[in-house]
Design a protein around this motif. Structure first.
Motif, PDB file in Angstrom:
ATOM      1  N   SER A  41       0.825  -1.206   0.000  1.00  0.00           N
ATOM      2  CA  SER A  41       0.000   0.000   0.000  1.00  0.00           C
ATOM      3  C   SER A  41       0.859   1.255   0.000  1.00  0.00           C
ATOM      4  CB  SER A  41      -0.955   0.006   1.192  1.00  0.00           C
ATOM      5  OG  SER A  41      -0.247   0.151   2.398  1.00  0.00           O
ATOM      6  N   VAL A  42       2.015   1.205   0.652  1.00  0.00           N
ATOM      7  CA  VAL A  42       2.924   2.350   0.644  1.00  0.00           C
ATOM      8  C   VAL A  42       3.544   2.513  -0.742  1.00  0.00           C
ATOM      9  CG1 VAL A  42       5.128   3.197   1.534  1.00  0.00           C
ATOM     10  CG2 VAL A  42       3.433   2.287   3.094  1.00  0.00           C
ATOM     11  N   GLY A  45       0.403   2.889  -3.436  1.00  0.00           N
ATOM     12  CA  GLY A  45      -0.530   3.948  -3.096  1.00  0.00           C
ATOM     13  C   GLY A  45      -1.987   3.594  -3.349  1.00  0.00           C
ATOM     14  N   SER A  48      -4.608   4.385   1.783  1.00  0.00           N
ATOM     15  CA  SER A  48      -3.733   5.032   2.751  1.00  0.00           C
ATOM     16  C   SER A  48      -3.268   3.997   3.772  1.00  0.00           C
ATOM     17  CB  SER A  48      -4.465   6.164   3.452  1.00  0.00           C
ATOM     18  OG  SER A  48      -5.597   5.668   4.125  1.00  0.00           O
TER      19      SER A  48
END
Length: 59
Positions: A41-42, A45, A48
């Motif tokens: 997810s980091v 993206g 959040s």
């Protein structure tokens, strides 16, 4: 001849048992799955990321 076959079978069985009882890879554990989801997810993206205080194993 029979004893060599018995020893070979015993060796083969013991090697199979010893290799099958090893530790799981981290990506198959629950903590590894959480880390992978967070890092994906980091990186990509998609959503959040939640803030993690620590990735240490919680007991």
């Amino acid at each position: 001849m029979k004893t060599t076959i018995k020893y070979f079978c015993l060796l083969l069985t013991s090697l199979t048992l010893l290799t099958s009882c090893g530790p799981k890879p981290q990506y198959k554990t629950s903590l590894g799955k959480k880390k992978l989801k967070h890092y994906n997810s980091v990186q990509y993206g998609t959503e959040s990321p939640k803030t993690f205080k620590s990735f240490k194993r919680q007991k």
